[in-house]
Design an enzyme around this catalytic site. Structure first.
Site, PDB file in Angstrom:
ATOM      1  N   GLU A   1      -2.549   7.807   2.151  1.00 54.33           N
ATOM      2  CA  GLU A   1      -2.709   6.345   2.197  1.00 54.33           C
ATOM      3  C   GLU A   1      -2.748   5.806   3.632  1.00 54.33           C
ATOM      4  O   GLU A   1      -2.258   4.720   3.915  1.00 54.33           O
ATOM      5  CB  GLU A   1      -1.604   5.655   1.391  1.00 54.33           C
ATOM      6  CG  GLU A   1      -1.633   5.976  -0.092  1.00 54.33           C
ATOM      7  CD  GLU A   1      -0.639   5.159  -0.908  1.00 54.33           C
ATOM      8  OE1 GLU A   1       0.347   4.665  -0.322  1.00 54.33           O
ATOM      9  OE2 GLU A   1      -0.851   5.001  -2.120  1.00 54.33           O
TER      10      GLU A   1
ATOM     11  N   GLU B   1      -3.476   8.786  -7.614  1.00 57.26           N
ATOM     12  CA  GLU B   1      -2.230   8.175  -8.075  1.00 57.26           C
ATOM     13  C   GLU B   1      -2.529   7.027  -9.033  1.00 57.26           C
ATOM     14  O   GLU B   1      -2.963   5.961  -8.619  1.00 57.26           O
ATOM     15  CB  GLU B   1      -1.385   7.634  -6.906  1.00 57.26           C
ATOM     16  CG  GLU B   1      -0.792   8.705  -6.019  1.00 57.26           C
ATOM     17  CD  GLU B   1       0.154   8.136  -4.971  1.00 57.26           C
ATOM     18  OE1 GLU B   1       0.604   6.965  -5.138  1.00 57.26           O
ATOM     19  OE2 GLU B   1       0.440   8.832  -3.990  1.00 57.26           O
TER      20      GLU B   1
END
Length: 817
Positions: free
Chosen positions: A127, A196
């Protein structure tokens, strides 16, 4: 627990297990690697492979994961000149060394897929796109370096970067979020990956408990594959427990249950696990068409309804997904000459473009009820249906605790310097605790000034995180908590010298954001005493004595039962509550195989150990009374505030103790209590699912597992829907507490018969189910008769599970390590 968790994941329809690699766990000291016990990564990967599943290894090495310091070892911040996660030579050198170590270990053990192992993908970074802009050009250069470094290690499998839109062409950029059906990678040559899918959310001390309805979760997954998705991962499918001091911060709880399909203790969370299992089976029935088509054909079916059709070229292979994205209304649509009714915010899956085998809003899986001491713990009626049973045991002990006072202030090796030092620079995260101690002189004139003006001095700290406890002359006068908040505390000082002692505490190091190495802990800015005769007294540059940690912590009194060296004394009821106190006792393990928890609801804040194992921090902070929903509506986009539970109650009171850490008798429990609590009221409990319910209508589809492809046709061995009830292994259905085929009302805990009811319902269910671990029964008039013609009937059942006679002996759980 690993074999059991892997088996339950596979049974639930998973093909791939995904896991992070925690740098702080594998290299706690620079150059000293740890691949033992819970950090035996090779063993875990091999277990996954032996089960027939693949593995996606997310090395990072930044992982976030609500883990202490985002998975970075704290020693990393002490490398001279280091700046994390940017084009910084010291950081890149350390990062490459660790990533190479992990890749080399996996290759040496022949664990990559080209070697016959289960690892099919790796991940570098995590991320980073969320914070890349804060590093400017150096951030962009770092992304390219990380990608080149990873590929250059010769792992031989693809690398992923999640939430990284500028990932190079040889790295797959992936999506993280609640919904990823609109995601497209930065090249049409790359597959569409969802690394995710947040099926719940994390929890903070004093916060509410998030819950994501499975109807919405299934909708998100179906939409992803409907619109061209290739690979989807649940975060988390099992979250578990952040034992010790591994929870991140600020202020994340010890439990990492995450509202996952497999709960913190390894039990199935129903109906989430069961409905997802059905969803996975339905999607896999579409696999021939999904892999044959380059892309789906889009067909608009209505203002908020659409179909995506996958066809296998010149073959007859065809699968379709029909979606109703209207949040409020059902819709009946026409598709290829047939009519289909779609509930709001749902997807129907047609593996042959004809027969719908599943709709994401129709949940046929059973529900498991969560109660504490036979009472519901959920604050919402339908917010968290996947509940579990906590059986009350006898109190942990009856008047047999011992106690030891923790010194206030200096107790051992310490040092004195001028000025306020940053918390982590002193502790190196060896402990949550750091004493800051200085001495303040108060003159007669100061005392007279306060009396004449009816004022009192105050201590002001410009900025503090996470917790501070303020002592004057050995007495606790106040506390504060927060994330870099100002602290103002009125103080009572005596004429002459006064000892000011500040106990600074961390409750999980920052695990997310840019420049983690600069966040630190403790205090920032100035520390001032106000309202003295001659003005404020600035203590910032005074002489301060620093004492790291707790005496009992460094003596490791939690790891031994030696009373001779620690001055333990018997605890009496009159001595509680007491601050900064150690307590210990012994307990016998509960019989059976059910997971064990310690109920700490009578305590304040501290840490706990069982047989030397650190089970985590505890804190009985209470969630706000508002912000929970009476009814959780799955329809519409989800966020972590939508379906909260547990309002007005402590965020966490039960703490998991793995049975592999226990012995049959004489288990040592040691607590360090900061604020005062009553250890005499602590109890040990086992967690089990004692009540299961199901609610299936006759207009539901036959079980998705009964469908199969045969000679080019999709067929089913069952024409009607089927209800299934199943107790946990080692349990049997002891009784049917409610059963009604007709128009029953309410939910599992409140079922009542409606105007239409088949009187034989209970007897039929009892005969089919009682004494069995599981049972199935067809939901149709042919089984129950037709109590009300021309009305859609529903079968609602509530059953009670009890341990089988052979399952009550004590169990160590050693086979689950």
């Amino acid at each position: 627990m690993w074999p059991d968790l892997i088996a339950k994941s596979k049974e639930g329809g998973a093909d791939v297990v995904q896991t992070y690699v925690f740098w702080s766990g594998h290299e706690p000291v620079r150059g000293q690697y740890n691949f033992e016990d819970r950090y035996d990564l090779v063993k875990f990967v091999k277990l996954v492979g032996e089960s027939g599943l693949y593995l996606h290894l997310r090395i990072g090495p930044y992982v976030c994961a609500e883990w202490n310091f985002g998975g970075f070892p704290v020693w990393l911040r002490d490398i001279p000149g280091i700046v994390f996660r940017t084009d910084n030579a010291p950081f890149k050198e350390e990062m490459k060394r660790f990533v190479k170590k992990i890749v080399d270990v996996m290759r040496d053990e022949s664990l990559f897929s080209w070697q016959g192992g289960p690892i099919i993908m790796l991940q570098i970074e995590n991320e980073y796109g969320n914070i890349e802009g804060e590093y400017g050009q150096k951030g962009k250069d770092y992304v390219k370096w990380a990608a080149n470094m990873a590929v250059g290690l010769g792992a031989g499998v693809p690398w992923v970067m999640c939430k990284q839109t500028d990932a190079p062409e040889y790295i797959i950029d992936a999506c993280n979020g609640y919904y990823c059906d609109g995601f497209k990678p930065n090249s049409n040559k790359k597959p569409v990956l969802w690394t995710e899918n947040w099926d719940g959310w994390y929890t903070t001390w004093g916060g509410r408990l998030p819950h994501r309805p499975v109807e919405d979760l299934a909708f998100a997954v179906a939409r992803f594959y409907q619109r061209g998705g290739s690979f989807q991962n649940y975060y988390m499918f099992f979250g578990g427990t952040n034992f010790g001091r591994t929870s991140g911060g600020p202020n994340y709880v010890t439990s990492y249950d995450y509202d996952a399909p497999i709960d913190e203790y390894g039990l199935l969370s129903q109906p989430k696990w069961g409905h997802l299992k059905d969803l996975h089976a339905a999607i896999k029935l579409c696999e021939p068409a999904l892999v044959a088509a380059d892309s789906p054909q889009y067909i608009k079916l209505g203002s908020s309804q659409e179909a995506h059709v996958y066809r296998g070229g010149n073959t007859s292979i065809c699968s379709a997904f029909l979606a109703n994205i209207d949040e409020h209304q059902s819709s009946t649509v026409q598709f290829l000459g047939r009519s289909y009714t779609l509930p709001p915010w749902s997807v129907s899956i047609l593996p042959d473009c004809k027969n719908a085998v599943l709709n994401t809003a129709k949940v046929g899986a059973q529900t498991s009820i969560k109660v504490a001491d036979l009472e519901p713990t959920s604050s919402a009626k339908t917010s968290a249906p996947e509940l579990l049973m906590v059986q009350k045991e006898d109190p942990l002990v009856a008047g047999s605790w011992m106690t030891l006072k923790e010194p206030i202030g200096v107790w051992g090796d310490n040092f004195t310097v001028q000025g306020i030092w940053e918390h982590l620079n002193v502790t190196k995260d060896r402990s949550d605790y750091l004493w800051y101690i200085t001495r303040v002189y108060v003159s007669d004139e100061d005392v007279a000034h306060w009396k004449e003006n009816a004022v009192s001095p105050s201590l002001r700290i410009d900025s503090m995180r996470d917790v501070v406890r303020i002592f004057i002359n050995g007495q606790l006068i106040g506390s504060a908590k927060g994330d870099w908040v100002e602290v103002v505390q009125q103080v009572q000082l005596e004429q002459g010298y006064n000892d000011l002692m500040l106990l600074s505490q961390t409750v999980g190091l920052q695990n997310y954001g840019a420049f983690l190495e600069k966040d630190g802990a403790g205090f920032k800015g100035q520390i001032i005493l106000t309202d003295f005769k001659n003005g404020d007294v600035n203590l910032t540059h005074s002489q301060w004595t620093y004492q790291v940690g707790l005496k009992g912590e460094f003596m490791k009194i939690f790891a031994t039962d030696d009373n001779g060296n620690s001055n333990w004394t018997d605890l009496t009821q009159e001595e509680v509550p007491s601050i900064l106190s150690w307590y210990k006792t012994h307990f016998d393990s509960p019989a059976g195989k059910d997971p064990v928890v310690i109920d700490m609801s009578s305590m304040g804040k501290g840490e706990a150990w069982v047989n030397g194992h650190h089970i985590g921090r505890y804190w009985t902070l209470v969630a706000p009374k508002d912000g929970c929903q009476e009814n959780c509506d799955y329809r519409g986009a989800y966020d972590s505030d939508k379906c909260n539970t547990n309002c007005g109650k402590p965020t966490q009171t039960r703490y998991h103790v793995p049975r592999s850490w226990l012995q049959p008798t004489d288990n040592l429990l040691v607590l360090f209590e900061e604020t005062g609590g009553n250890p005499f009221k602590i109890s040990v409990k086992t967690v089990s699912i004692e009540t299961v319910c199901a609610h299936v209508s006759e207009d539901y589809y036959p079980p998705v597992q009964t469908w199969s492809h045969s000679n080019g046709e999709l067929i089913t061995s069952q024409k009607n829907p089927v209800m299934q009830l199943k107790c946990e292994d080692g349990y049997t259905i002891a009784s049917i507490d409610f059963a009604s085929y007709g128009t029953p009302q309410g939910s599992c805990q409140t079922y009542t018969t409606g105007k239409c009811h088949a009187s034989t319902s209970a007897s039929i269910l009892s005969k089919a189910c009682e004494g069995q671990n599981s049972c199935k029964i067809e939901v149709s008039n042919s089984v129950f008769g037709d109590p009300c013609p021309r009305t859609v009937k529903t079968l609602a059942v509530k059953a009670r599970c009890k341990p089988s006679p052979t399952s009550t002996s004590w169990h160590t759980g050693l086979s689950e390590i």
